[in-house]
Design a protein around this motif. Structure first.
Motif, PDB file in Angstrom:
ATOM      1  N   LEU A  52       0.839  -1.194   0.000  1.00  0.00           N
ATOM      2  CA  LEU A  52       0.000   0.000   0.000  1.00  0.00           C
ATOM      3  C   LEU A  52       0.876   1.247   0.000  1.00  0.00           C
ATOM      4  CD1 LEU A  52      -2.510  -1.195   2.749  1.00  0.00           C
ATOM      5  CD2 LEU A  52      -2.712  -1.478   0.279  1.00  0.00           C
ATOM      6  N   GLN A  53       0.458   2.240  -0.730  1.00  0.00           N
ATOM      7  CA  GLN A  53       1.237   3.465  -0.845  1.00  0.00           C
ATOM      8  C   GLN A  53       1.091   4.315   0.414  1.00  0.00           C
ATOM      9  OE1 GLN A  53       0.469   5.555  -4.569  1.00  0.00           O
ATOM     10  NE2 GLN A  53      -0.211   3.631  -5.503  1.00  0.00           N
ATOM     11  N   ALA A  54       2.199   4.902   0.828  1.00  0.00           N
ATOM     12  CA  ALA A  54       2.210   5.725   2.042  1.00  0.00           C
ATOM     13  C   ALA A  54       1.199   6.846   1.939  1.00  0.00           C
ATOM     14  CB  ALA A  54       3.612   6.302   2.265  1.00  0.00           C
ATOM     15  N   GLY A  55       0.409   7.001   3.010  1.00  0.00           N
ATOM     16  CA  GLY A  55      -0.505   8.131   3.116  1.00  0.00           C
ATOM     17  C   GLY A  55      -1.773   8.032   2.303  1.00  0.00           C
ATOM     18  N   GLN A  56      -1.945   6.968   1.520  1.00  0.00           N
ATOM     19  CA  GLN A  56      -3.112   6.845   0.658  1.00  0.00           C
ATOM     20  C   GLN A  56      -4.259   6.145   1.383  1.00  0.00           C
ATOM     21  OE1 GLN A  56      -3.171   8.320  -2.510  1.00  0.00           O
ATOM     22  NE2 GLN A  56      -1.295   9.150  -1.589  1.00  0.00           N
ATOM     23  N   THR A  57      -5.485   6.298   0.838  1.00  0.00           N
ATOM     24  CA  THR A  57      -6.674   5.688   1.426  1.00  0.00           C
ATOM     25  C   THR A  57      -7.259   4.674   0.450  1.00  0.00           C
ATOM     26  OG1 THR A  57      -7.185   7.661   2.721  1.00  0.00           O
ATOM     27  CG2 THR A  57      -8.988   6.121   2.330  1.00  0.00           C
ATOM     28  N   TYR A  58      -7.596   3.500   0.984  1.00  0.00           N
ATOM     29  CA  TYR A  58      -8.136   2.409   0.185  1.00  0.00           C
ATOM     30  C   TYR A  58      -9.472   1.985   0.769  1.00  0.00           C
ATOM     31  CZ  TYR A  58      -3.294   2.097  -1.408  1.00  0.00           C
ATOM     32  OH  TYR A  58      -2.056   2.387  -1.919  1.00  0.00           O
ATOM     33  N   ASN A  59     -10.445   1.722  -0.117  1.00  0.00           N
ATOM     34  CA  ASN A  59     -11.756   1.251   0.318  1.00  0.00           C
ATOM     35  C   ASN A  59     -11.906  -0.216  -0.034  1.00  0.00           C
ATOM     36  OD1 ASN A  59     -12.098   4.310  -0.377  1.00  0.00           O
ATOM     37  ND2 ASN A  59     -13.766   3.818   1.022  1.00  0.00           N
ATOM     38  N   PHE A  60     -12.219  -1.031   0.985  1.00  0.00           N
ATOM     39  CA  PHE A  60     -12.420  -2.452   0.769  1.00  0.00           C
ATOM     40  C   PHE A  60     -13.919  -2.731   0.727  1.00  0.00           C
ATOM     41  CE2 PHE A  60      -8.276  -4.549   2.429  1.00  0.00           C
ATOM     42  CZ  PHE A  60      -7.533  -3.693   1.621  1.00  0.00           C
ATOM     43  N   TYR A  61     -14.400  -3.239  -0.397  1.00  0.00           N
ATOM     44  CA  TYR A  61     -15.788  -3.651  -0.486  1.00  0.00           C
ATOM     45  C   TYR A  61     -15.906  -4.716  -1.567  1.00  0.00           C
ATOM     46  CZ  TYR A  61     -15.520   0.023  -4.069  1.00  0.00           C
ATOM     47  OH  TYR A  61     -15.127   0.822  -5.118  1.00  0.00           O
ATOM     48  N   LYS A  62     -17.012  -5.405  -1.593  1.00  0.00           N
ATOM     49  CA  LYS A  62     -17.218  -6.518  -2.508  1.00  0.00           C
ATOM     50  C   LYS A  62     -17.305  -6.018  -3.951  1.00  0.00           C
ATOM     51  CE  LYS A  62     -20.230 -10.524  -3.250  1.00  0.00           C
ATOM     52  NZ  LYS A  62     -21.466 -11.205  -2.830  1.00  0.00           N
ATOM     53  N   VAL A  63     -16.866  -6.873  -4.881  1.00  0.00           N
ATOM     54  CA  VAL A  63     -16.903  -6.528  -6.296  1.00  0.00           C
ATOM     55  C   VAL A  63     -18.318  -6.110  -6.696  1.00  0.00           C
ATOM     56  CG1 VAL A  63     -16.553  -7.374  -8.646  1.00  0.00           C
ATOM     57  CG2 VAL A  63     -15.029  -8.125  -6.809  1.00  0.00           C
ATOM     58  N   GLY A  64     -18.412  -4.977  -7.372  1.00  0.00           N
ATOM     59  CA  GLY A  64     -19.696  -4.506  -7.852  1.00  0.00           C
ATOM     60  C   GLY A  64     -20.448  -3.651  -6.867  1.00  0.00           C
ATOM     61  N   ASP A  65     -19.961  -3.567  -5.618  1.00  0.00           N
ATOM     62  CA  ASP A  65     -20.637  -2.756  -4.609  1.00  0.00           C
ATOM     63  C   ASP A  65     -19.887  -1.445  -4.421  1.00  0.00           C
ATOM     64  OD1 ASP A  65     -22.581  -4.599  -4.133  1.00  0.00           O
ATOM     65  OD2 ASP A  65     -21.447  -5.610  -2.547  1.00  0.00           O
ATOM     66  N   SER A  66     -20.593  -0.383  -4.313  1.00  0.00           N
ATOM     67  CA  SER A  66     -19.971   0.908  -4.024  1.00  0.00           C
ATOM     68  C   SER A  66     -20.577   1.541  -2.785  1.00  0.00           C
ATOM     69  CB  SER A  66     -20.138   1.862  -5.213  1.00  0.00           C
ATOM     70  OG  SER A  66     -21.514   2.026  -5.525  1.00  0.00           O
ATOM     71  N   THR A  67     -21.441   0.770  -2.125  1.00  0.00           N
ATOM     72  CA  THR A  67     -22.034   1.246  -0.875  1.00  0.00           C
ATOM     73  C   THR A  67     -21.636   0.291   0.240  1.00  0.00           C
ATOM     74  OG1 THR A  67     -24.043   0.006  -1.364  1.00  0.00           O
ATOM     75  CG2 THR A  67     -23.990   2.312  -2.036  1.00  0.00           C
ATOM     76  N   PRO A  68     -21.653   0.765   1.484  1.00  0.00           N
ATOM     77  CA  PRO A  68     -21.206  -0.085   2.612  1.00  0.00           C
ATOM     78  C   PRO A  68     -22.128  -1.259   2.867  1.00  0.00           C
ATOM     79  CG  PRO A  68     -21.196   2.240   3.175  1.00  0.00           C
ATOM     80  CD  PRO A  68     -21.949   2.116   1.898  1.00  0.00           C
ATOM     81  N   LYS A  69     -21.935  -2.348   2.132  1.00  0.00           N
ATOM     82  CA  LYS A  69     -22.744  -3.529   2.364  1.00  0.00           C
ATOM     83  C   LYS A  69     -21.989  -4.764   1.897  1.00  0.00           C
ATOM     84  CE  LYS A  69     -25.262  -3.166  -2.023  1.00  0.00           C
ATOM     85  NZ  LYS A  69     -26.595  -3.081  -2.650  1.00  0.00           N
ATOM     86  N   ASP A  70     -22.535  -5.911   2.199  1.00  0.00           N
ATOM     87  CA  ASP A  70     -21.981  -7.190   1.810  1.00  0.00           C
ATOM     88  C   ASP A  70     -20.637  -7.473   2.466  1.00  0.00           C
ATOM     89  OD1 ASP A  70     -24.076  -8.315   0.335  1.00  0.00           O
ATOM     90  OD2 ASP A  70     -23.580  -7.086  -1.399  1.00  0.00           O
ATOM     91  N   VAL A  71     -19.841  -8.363   1.837  1.00  0.00           N
ATOM     92  CA  VAL A  71     -18.716  -8.970   2.528  1.00  0.00           C
ATOM     93  C   VAL A  71     -17.462  -8.890   1.660  1.00  0.00           C
ATOM     94  CG1 VAL A  71     -17.833 -11.121   3.510  1.00  0.00           C
ATOM     95  CG2 VAL A  71     -20.257 -10.561   3.731  1.00  0.00           C
ATOM     96  N   PRO A  86      -0.802   4.202   5.359  1.00  0.00           N
ATOM     97  CA  PRO A  86      -2.002   4.245   4.526  1.00  0.00           C
ATOM     98  C   PRO A  86      -3.214   3.811   5.339  1.00  0.00           C
ATOM     99  CG  PRO A  86      -0.725   2.289   4.041  1.00  0.00           C
ATOM    100  CD  PRO A  86       0.090   3.088   5.011  1.00  0.00           C
ATOM    101  N   THR A  87      -4.385   4.165   4.860  1.00  0.00           N
ATOM    102  CA  THR A  87      -5.631   3.856   5.563  1.00  0.00           C
ATOM    103  C   THR A  87      -6.455   2.874   4.748  1.00  0.00           C
ATOM    104  OG1 THR A  87      -5.700   6.008   6.658  1.00  0.00           O
ATOM    105  CG2 THR A  87      -7.777   4.816   6.474  1.00  0.00           C
ATOM    106  N   ILE A  88      -6.932   1.840   5.401  1.00  0.00           N
ATOM    107  CA  ILE A  88      -7.866   0.894   4.800  1.00  0.00           C
ATOM    108  C   ILE A  88      -9.223   1.117   5.457  1.00  0.00           C
ATOM    109  CG2 ILE A  88      -8.492  -1.527   4.507  1.00  0.00           C
ATOM    110  CD1 ILE A  88      -5.533  -2.225   4.634  1.00  0.00           C
ATOM    111  N   ILE A  89     -10.199   1.480   4.662  1.00  0.00           N
ATOM    112  CA  ILE A  89     -11.565   1.637   5.163  1.00  0.00           C
ATOM    113  C   ILE A  89     -12.347   0.377   4.803  1.00  0.00           C
ATOM    114  CG2 ILE A  89     -13.696   2.973   5.003  1.00  0.00           C
ATOM    115  CD1 ILE A  89     -12.022   5.416   4.385  1.00  0.00           C
ATOM    116  N   ILE A  90     -12.792  -0.315   5.822  1.00  0.00           N
ATOM    117  CA  ILE A  90     -13.612  -1.514   5.595  1.00  0.00           C
ATOM    118  C   ILE A  90     -15.010  -1.019   5.249  1.00  0.00           C
ATOM    119  CG2 ILE A  90     -14.349  -3.747   6.524  1.00  0.00           C
ATOM    120  CD1 ILE A  90     -11.320  -3.409   6.255  1.00  0.00           C
ATOM    121  N   ASP A  91     -15.191  -0.740   3.946  1.00  0.00           N
ATOM    122  CA  ASP A  91     -16.399  -0.071   3.473  1.00  0.00           C
ATOM    123  C   ASP A  91     -17.459  -1.103   3.103  1.00  0.00           C
ATOM    124  OD1 ASP A  91     -17.839   2.163   3.014  1.00  0.00           O
ATOM    125  OD2 ASP A  91     -16.875   2.708   1.130  1.00  0.00           O
ATOM    126  N   CYS A  92     -17.603  -2.070   4.020  1.00  0.00           N
ATOM    127  CA  CYS A  92     -18.625  -3.098   3.861  1.00  0.00           C
ATOM    128  C   CYS A  92     -18.991  -3.541   5.274  1.00  0.00           C
ATOM    129  CB  CYS A  92     -18.105  -4.273   3.035  1.00  0.00           C
ATOM    130  SG  CYS A  92     -16.603  -5.017   3.693  1.00  0.00           S
TER     131      CYS A  92
END
Length: 520
Positions: free
Chosen positions: A252-271, A290-296
């Motif tokens: 992961l790149q220093a200082g960057q933010t990453y959103n983890f969510y299921k393929v095809g989802d762009s809203t906080p849901k699923d797994v 870097p920051t990982i947002i568990i966006d699910c």
């Protein structure tokens, strides 16, 4: 004292005709005779301190000595050189301090009185215990170098670094570094346990074992993740066509933010799911994590995984980080040098269901965990088989909505807290609630401060916990058997706990407890 009386008696018997011979039969009167020489001290004893290089010398005094001179010589049994330390002593005991460790000292004592000849020297020798002047500050441990420190009054001029007992680095410590009590040893390998030693010539003055900070993982495959990449897609592509166990490093790149969510989802849901058979390490940058947002709603780890690790990253979420109900067998779930926060909707880690999720080790080291736990415990390990839950060198704070720190009702073989600061956590439950078969509980070097619960629920465990050097502030209201209760509250123990500054006030640093990053 009898030997002095007899010695004086013999001396008087040999004195010339100026002394009446009848006095030789009057032993009690000898003590009052004005002898020309001070009598020699006797029954010398020298005791080496087992904690530091110091020697305490004591002796039986003589009636005609006004004071005593004591001298210590370094490896000089003939007392022909110059003493390395000396003193004039009114009493009959003296302690030499600031000596070299593992070194033989030859010591002599004589009595002195004005107008008289000094007594003969009484001698003794003693070796000091091993010396330990070396330390490595918590914040001075890096991936490829560490900073060695020692008291400036202690002289050193060389160092050695050993790996598995073999010297891999050595050299001189320059005069400037020696005077400042600080020296940087570089060229080290990340995640490696070394023994560091400092010397004065050939005398070892300090030694310490320390593991360098983890370095970049060495894996079968590497993904250099861009912020626009969907990590689930990347992991699925990596898993395509692979069978058995394999490892992946996600850089992961220093200082960057990453959103983890299921393929095809762009809203906080699923797994979000780690593919079966994959070991994966998410690796960032300590100085600019870097920051990982568990966006699910949660991450799941169904299947088999040797290692799932998060290193040098910020983990943020809203509900769960891990909510595992499916069958899994994870060798190690690791969090190192991470900041973890925001899982207040539910909790950080939860295991549930009837499929017996299994973890060999859940390891938390050098992490800050806050704002976790809503409906569950911070580590809610019910219905799971866990070998060890280890929380070390970490701070848990403002988890006021959590129940216990950990709860297990099936199998948790080992629960360890070591070097941990806990503040404003645990609501309406014991600090830990364990009823596992064959468990072992170890709580050491921990500070529990300001419990969120106003009740008095005692911690429970199937096994008797081993509790050492652990303290409760006066506003931590949940009893822990074996812990010592301090007379102060959290606000007086820490610099500014409400703002997240848990630096231990200097009056309490000697406790040596809590997350080491808060100790000077």
């Amino acid at each position: 004292m009898k030997k002095f009386i007899y010695s004086a008696f013999a001396l008087l018997c040999l004195i010339g005709s100026g002394v009446a011979m009848t006095s030789c039969s009057d032993v009690d009167g000898v003590k009052d005779v004005d002898l020309p020489r001070v009598l020699m001290p006797y029954d010398l004893s020298a005791v080496a301190d087992q904690m530091e290089p110091a020697i305490t010398v004591s002796w039986e005094g003589t009636s005609n000595a006004q004071y005593y001179v004591i001298e210590a010589f370094l490896d000089d049994p003939d007392f022909e050189g110059t003493p390395v330390a000396s003193a004039e002593v009114q009493g009959t005991e003296y302690t030499f301090t600031d000596l070299l460790g593992e070194t033989m000292y030859n010591i002599r004592v004589k009595g002195v009185a004005e107008g008289k000849e000094d007594s003969k020297w009484a001698t003794i020798n003693r070796a000091t215990a091993p010396e330990q002047i070396l330390s490595i500050p918590y914040n001075s441990i890096n991936e490829t170098y560490v900073e060695l420190t020692w008291p400036t009054r202690k002289e050193v001029n060389a160092y050695k670094v050993l790996l598995d007992g073999v010297v891999v680095k050595s050299g001189a410590i320059d005069a400037r570094a020696a005077a400042e009590g600080s020296f940087i040893v570089d060229g080290l390998t990340g995640g490696t346990k070394y023994t560091f030693e400092v010397y004065l010539n050939d005398k070892r003055r300090g030694y310490i074992d320390e593991t360098t900070e983890i370095g970049a993982p060495v894996c079968d495959y590497t993904i250099n993740l861009a912020t626009t990449d969907n990590i689930q897609t990347k992991l699925n592509e990596m898993a395509e066509g692979k069978t058995g166990s394999y490892s992946v490093a996600v850089m992961l790149q220093a200082g960057q933010t990453y959103n983890f969510y299921k393929v095809g989802d762009s809203t906080p849901k699923d797994v979000f799911t780690i593919p079966d058979g994959m070991s994966v390490t998410f690796y960032g940058d300590k100085d600019n994590a870097p920051t990982i947002i568990i966006d699910c709603t949660q991450m799941k780890v169904d299947g088999n995984h040797d290692v799932i690790a998060f290193q040098k990253v910020n983990l943020k979420g809203a509900k769960y980080f891990l909510n595992q109900s499916g069958a899994c067998d994870v060798g190690k779930l690791e969090f190192t040098l991470c900041t973890i926060s925001g899982f207040t909707g539910n909790t950080f880690i939860r295991t549930q269901g009837s499929n017996n999720p299994t973890f060999g080790t859940i390891e938390v080291n050098k992490c800050l965990i806050s704002d976790c736990g809503g409906n569950y415990d911070i580590f809610d390990l019910r219905n799971a088989t866990v070998g060890t839950l280890s929380i070390k060198n970490s701070t848990l704070f403002n988890c006021a909505g959590s129940k216990s720190i950990v709860q297990s009702n099936k199998v948790l073989k080992n629960f360890i807290m070591d070097g941990v600061t806990v503040y404003n956590c645990v609501k309406n439950q014991p600090t830990y609630k364990l009823s596992s078969t064959g468990e072992k509980v170890t709580i050491k070097n921990v500070i529990f401060a300001k419990s969120a619960d106003t009740g008095t629920n005692a911690s429970t465990a199937a096994a008797t916990p081993v509790v050492n050097n652990t303290y409760l502030t006066s506003d931590w209201l949940l009893p822990i058997t074996g812990a010592s209760v301090l007379e102060v509250g959290a606000a007086d123990l820490f610099a500014d706990p409400e703002s997240g500054d848990f630096t231990v006030n200097e009056d309490y640093t000697s406790l040596g407890a809590g997350d080491p990053r808060w100790l000077p």
